[in-house]
Design a protein around this motif. Sequence first.
Motif, PDB file in Angstrom:
ATOM      1  N   GLU A 119      79.965  63.061  48.405  1.00 49.33           N
ATOM      2  CA  GLU A 119      79.936  64.074  48.446  1.00 49.33           C
ATOM      3  C   GLU A 119      78.314  63.772  48.601  1.00 49.33           C
ATOM      4  OE1 GLU A 119      81.159  67.008  45.530  1.00 49.33           O
ATOM      5  OE2 GLU A 119      82.176  67.496  46.233  1.00 49.33           O
ATOM      6  N   TYR A 120      77.147  64.931  49.315  1.00 49.31           N
ATOM      7  CA  TYR A 120      75.625  64.782  49.372  1.00 49.31           C
ATOM      8  C   TYR A 120      74.694  65.671  50.405  1.00 49.31           C
ATOM      9  CZ  TYR A 120      76.466  63.987  54.886  1.00 49.31           C
ATOM     10  OH  TYR A 120      77.675  64.263  56.200  1.00 49.31           O
ATOM     11  N   SER A 121      73.669  65.903  50.164  1.00 54.56           N
ATOM     12  CA  SER A 121      72.695  66.911  50.687  1.00 54.56           C
ATOM     13  C   SER A 121      71.777  66.596  51.573  1.00 54.56           C
ATOM     14  CB  SER A 121      72.537  67.537  49.716  1.00 54.56           C
ATOM     15  OG  SER A 121      71.943  66.321  49.245  1.00 54.56           O
ATOM     16  N   ALA A 154      65.471  65.185  54.335  1.00 51.86           N
ATOM     17  CA  ALA A 154      65.858  64.174  53.575  1.00 51.86           C
ATOM     18  C   ALA A 154      67.853  63.794  52.543  1.00 51.86           C
ATOM     19  CB  ALA A 154      65.464  64.182  51.810  1.00 51.86           C
ATOM     20  N   ILE A 155      68.267  63.089  53.432  1.00 53.64           N
ATOM     21  CA  ILE A 155      69.845  63.172  53.059  1.00 53.64           C
ATOM     22  C   ILE A 155      69.537  62.127  51.671  1.00 53.64           C
ATOM     23  CG2 ILE A 155      72.261  62.246  53.776  1.00 53.64           C
ATOM     24  CD1 ILE A 155      71.033  62.874  56.654  1.00 53.64           C
ATOM     25  N   SER A 156      70.603  63.093  50.606  1.00 53.71           N
ATOM     26  CA  SER A 156      70.493  62.395  49.134  1.00 53.71           C
ATOM     27  C   SER A 156      72.482  61.849  49.165  1.00 53.71           C
ATOM     28  CB  SER A 156      70.001  62.895  48.660  1.00 53.71           C
ATOM     29  OG  SER A 156      68.185  63.307  48.376  1.00 53.71           O
ATOM     30  N   PRO A 157      72.524  61.742  48.249  1.00 58.14           N
ATOM     31  CA  PRO A 157      73.909  62.085  47.253  1.00 58.14           C
ATOM     32  C   PRO A 157      73.712  62.329  46.224  1.00 58.14           C
ATOM     33  CG  PRO A 157      72.962  59.444  46.777  1.00 58.14           C
ATOM     34  CD  PRO A 157      72.149  59.904  47.547  1.00 58.14           C
ATOM     35  N   LEU A 158      75.132  63.346  45.678  1.00 60.33           N
ATOM     36  CA  LEU A 158      74.874  64.845  44.959  1.00 60.33           C
ATOM     37  C   LEU A 158      74.980  63.583  43.322  1.00 60.33           C
ATOM     38  CD1 LEU A 158      76.881  67.430  46.535  1.00 60.33           C
ATOM     39  CD2 LEU A 158      74.437  66.832  46.646  1.00 60.33           C
ATOM     40  N   GLU A 163      73.256  68.805  43.537  1.00 67.24           N
ATOM     41  CA  GLU A 163      72.006  68.716  42.310  1.00 67.24           C
ATOM     42  C   GLU A 163      71.912  67.480  43.432  1.00 67.24           C
ATOM     43  OE1 GLU A 163      68.568  67.995  40.188  1.00 67.24           O
ATOM     44  OE2 GLU A 163      69.633  69.150  40.295  1.00 67.24           O
ATOM     45  N   PRO A 164      70.842  66.804  44.101  1.00 69.05           N
ATOM     46  CA  PRO A 164      69.918  66.056  45.135  1.00 69.05           C
ATOM     47  C   PRO A 164      69.990  65.231  44.145  1.00 69.05           C
ATOM     48  CG  PRO A 164      69.058  67.514  45.612  1.00 69.05           C
ATOM     49  CD  PRO A 164      69.958  68.076  44.575  1.00 69.05           C
ATOM     50  N   GLY A 165      70.624  63.646  44.290  1.00 69.61           N
ATOM     51  CA  GLY A 165      69.201  62.058  43.884  1.00 69.61           C
ATOM     52  C   GLY A 165      68.573  62.055  44.648  1.00 69.61           C
ATOM     53  N   GLU A 166      67.984  60.572  44.634  1.00 66.84           N
ATOM     54  CA  GLU A 166      66.983  60.257  45.435  1.00 66.84           C
ATOM     55  C   GLU A 166      68.187  59.579  46.604  1.00 66.84           C
ATOM     56  OE1 GLU A 166      64.922  55.691  45.866  1.00 66.84           O
ATOM     57  OE2 GLU A 166      66.131  56.133  43.717  1.00 66.84           O
ATOM     58  N   PRO A 167      66.916  60.337  47.929  1.00 64.33           N
ATOM     59  CA  PRO A 167      66.686  60.208  49.054  1.00 64.33           C
ATOM     60  C   PRO A 167      67.643  58.542  49.561  1.00 64.33           C
ATOM     61  CG  PRO A 167      65.345  61.601  49.136  1.00 64.33           C
ATOM     62  CD  PRO A 167      65.143  60.896  47.357  1.00 64.33           C
ATOM     63  N   GLU A 168      68.444  58.692  50.305  1.00 58.22           N
ATOM     64  CA  GLU A 168      69.033  57.264  50.847  1.00 58.22           C
ATOM     65  C   GLU A 168      68.745  57.440  52.535  1.00 58.22           C
ATOM     66  OE1 GLU A 168      72.520  56.480  49.561  1.00 58.22           O
ATOM     67  OE2 GLU A 168      73.940  58.034  51.231  1.00 58.22           O
ATOM     68  N   PHE A 169      68.232  58.537  53.006  1.00 61.90           N
ATOM     69  CA  PHE A 169      67.420  58.442  54.358  1.00 61.90           C
ATOM     70  C   PHE A 169      66.530  59.067  54.686  1.00 61.90           C
ATOM     71  CE2 PHE A 169      68.106  59.816  58.821  1.00 61.90           C
ATOM     72  CZ  PHE A 169      67.971  58.303  59.411  1.00 61.90           C
TER      73      PHE A 169
END
Length: 208
Positions: A119-121, A154-158, A163-169
């Motif tokens: 899952e991601y945001s 910002a795309i981030s893993p949840l 709750e988004p974590g640190e963006p990875e893209f």
Amino acid sequence: MISREDMLELTRRMTPARNCFSRVAGAYMDSEGYEDGTFNISFRNLNQAETKKNLALAKTIPFSKTNEQLKEYSFPEGAARKKSMWAMLSALQKNRLQDDALLSILYEVIGENYPTGREYSVFLFSGSYDVPVKGTDGAWLDGSEEVYDFLVMAISPLVGEYEPGEPEFGFLFPAFSERSSDNDMIEIYNKDPEHPKSGLMDLILGRN
């Protein structure tokens, strides 16, 4: 090459006291890339804690390692540009994220081209920066160079429920080049530059 000073200038407007963002929209995606909830809200309607979280998320993109994690790319010219996401991003920039139908298409396209198995945001921020005049000696002067209207994604893993974590893209569009808007360029962020998200990059730049 991206100027580090240009990026730092932008991030100084990404604080609660000097917030340059007017709107944030986004989607929560399941492990198969399908929407699991969306939102679209004015920054004025966020409480203090939400404002700080969103600003920190957006700031990650321009504050990242310049010309390593954050690199500048040009969109193709002529008919080839139609294969890129330039027209969609330009429309979202101009309407300041207020077209939910277009946003839905964007989330769908990302879901189809961003396989993660988790899952991601996807968060998008609409910002506007009144670029001040800067003298040849580097001193700030009265007046404005231009108004720079832009998007940050910002795309981030949840890391928790919604709750988004640190963006990875992510990206900054249009590029902020020589303290001015460059609509033919985009600055793309990859948390791990040794393993960039090439599928989504190719989609954005029309390389497919």
